[in-house]
Scaffold this active site. Structure first.
Site, PDB file in Angstrom:
ATOM      1  N   SER A  28       0.856  -1.191   0.000  1.00 47.52           N
ATOM      2  CA  SER A  28       0.000   0.000   0.000  1.00 47.52           C
ATOM      3  C   SER A  28       0.888   1.234   0.000  1.00 47.52           C
ATOM      4  CB  SER A  28      -0.942  -0.041   1.209  1.00 47.52           C
ATOM      5  OG  SER A  28      -1.843   1.040   1.192  1.00 47.52           O
ATOM      6  N   HIS A  30      -2.266  -0.827  -3.613  1.00 45.23           N
ATOM      7  CA  HIS A  30      -3.386   0.091  -3.407  1.00 45.23           C
ATOM      8  C   HIS A  30      -3.070   1.421  -4.075  1.00 45.23           C
ATOM      9  CE1 HIS A  30      -4.443  -2.189   0.556  1.00 45.23           C
ATOM     10  NE2 HIS A  30      -4.938  -2.783  -0.503  1.00 45.23           N
ATOM     11  N   ASP A  68      -4.804  -4.588   5.441  1.00 44.24           N
ATOM     12  CA  ASP A  68      -5.058  -5.483   4.319  1.00 44.24           C
ATOM     13  C   ASP A  68      -3.824  -6.349   4.082  1.00 44.24           C
ATOM     14  OD1 ASP A  68      -6.591  -6.571   2.288  1.00 44.24           O
ATOM     15  OD2 ASP A  68      -5.895  -5.129   0.793  1.00 44.24           O
TER      16      ASP A  68
END
Length: 340
Positions: A13, A40, A136
């Site tokens: 991310s 992401h 995540d």
């Protein structure tokens, strides 16, 4: 086309693109695996630009995949913006690119890719979690471990944003914690031809969750097979949430397909609470203003009564503002994703 003997699935991310560039630089063109990546980024990002950037630093062919593309050994695939990247079994395993429900508020979601890869490839999957904020990827690593695969985490001390690696380490029995410089050689060693694989039975609950993600939507009956209802509401669609019964990590699903770890759900509800409190402040300010206008036009006891009500509302407004401005809901935002 050679069918990959192994899958390497990577999730990252915040700070992810510099980390990915460093990682792919260390991967050999002879890698005995396909590499699938979820980074992401914003839904309107230029995915092809990011693929081209990775391609400048590796001899592996790099792709922004389309739905139905076959998996090939020694190829790298980056999840397109605002699409989940999933693995599907067949005569030759292939990729699904879908706009299914978000998981942990993300699409593409790391957990969704890791779960589908684990269900199809079992112990031949290596899951890698790199720099990033929030959580995540943690549940995804647990899915991989439950299917007999290998879990690898970037050393949090070198990660630009250590939250994702640290959360994975706190919740999953991780096999390797390494720096980016050492990760490429490690992945090559794990996936080299002739490495014995541990045969592990694929849990039925993960098969069902993977099937729900593939079809984009499930049913209440399907979710009830792996979870039980709880008095919580899905923050994305307003439906009832179900607590997943399997696995060590506390997780929740709704029947439309949204999924959350407990940490992701808590953060989401904190954000909703803050929004609701600011709406309450706005409505009370408007009520105070209306009462003030009424008091100006009033006379005698009625005017005094209005003034008392105004003072009471002011106290409530000040308490709410103090609570919000002191961070009572702990809703600090994550840093914006960067491509550099």
């Amino acid at each position: 086309m050679p069918v990959p003997a192994h899958l390497i699935v990577v999730g990252t991310s915040a700070g992810g693109m510099p980390a990915l560039v460093q990682l792919v630089t260390t991967l050999p063109a002879t890698l005995n695996a396909a590499v699938l990546i979820v980074q992401h980024f914003a839904p309107d990002s230029d995915g092809q630009h990011l693929v081209n950037r990775l391609a400048r630093h590796t001899d592996l062919p790099c792709h922004l995949p389309a739905d139905g593309d076959a998996l090939e050994t020694g190829h790298l695939y980056l999840a397109p913006p605002d699409r989940h990247l999933l693995v599907k079994d067949g005569p030759q395993p292939y990729l699904l690119v879908t706009k299914g429900p978000r998981e942990n508020n993300f699409r593409p979601a790391i957990d969704a890719l890791f779960r589908s890869a684990a269900v199809v490839y079992g112990s031949a999957v290596v899951g890698v979690v790199l720099t990033g904020m929030l959580h995540d990827g943690t549940a995804g690593l647990e899915f991989i471990k439950r299917c007999g695969g290998v879990a690898v985490v970037q050393d949090p001390y070198e990660a630009e944003y250590p939250s994702m690696p640290e959360t994975a380490l706190h919740n999953v029995d991780v096999d390797y914690v390494v720096s980016l410089a050492m990760m490429g050689p490690l992945l090559e060693e794990i996936t080299r031809p002739g490495v014995p694989e541990q045969n592990a039975e694929i849990p039925e609950d993960l098969k069902l969750e993977a099937a729900i993600a593939e079809r984009v939507v499930g049913t209440t009956e399907e979710v009830m097979r792996i979870a039980h209802p709880v008095p919580l509401t899905c923050p994305d669609c307003g439906g009832n949430l179900f607590e997943v019964d399997q696995g060590k990590l506390l997780r929740f699903r709704c029947h439309t397909g949204h999924a959350f770890t407990a940490d992701a759900l808590l953060r989401n509800t904190q954000h909703s609470l803050e929004e609701a409190l600011w709406v309450a402040v706005r409505m009370m300010e408007e009520r105070k203003n209306l009462l003030s206008s009424m008091a100006v036009r009033g006379e005698g006891p009625y005017s005094v009564q209005q003034e008392e009500r105004i003072e009471e509302i002011k106290k409530h407004i000040n308490r709410l503002r103090e609570f919000l401005l002191n961070g009572g809901t702990n809703t600090s935002a994550a840093p914006a994703e960067r491509e550099d």
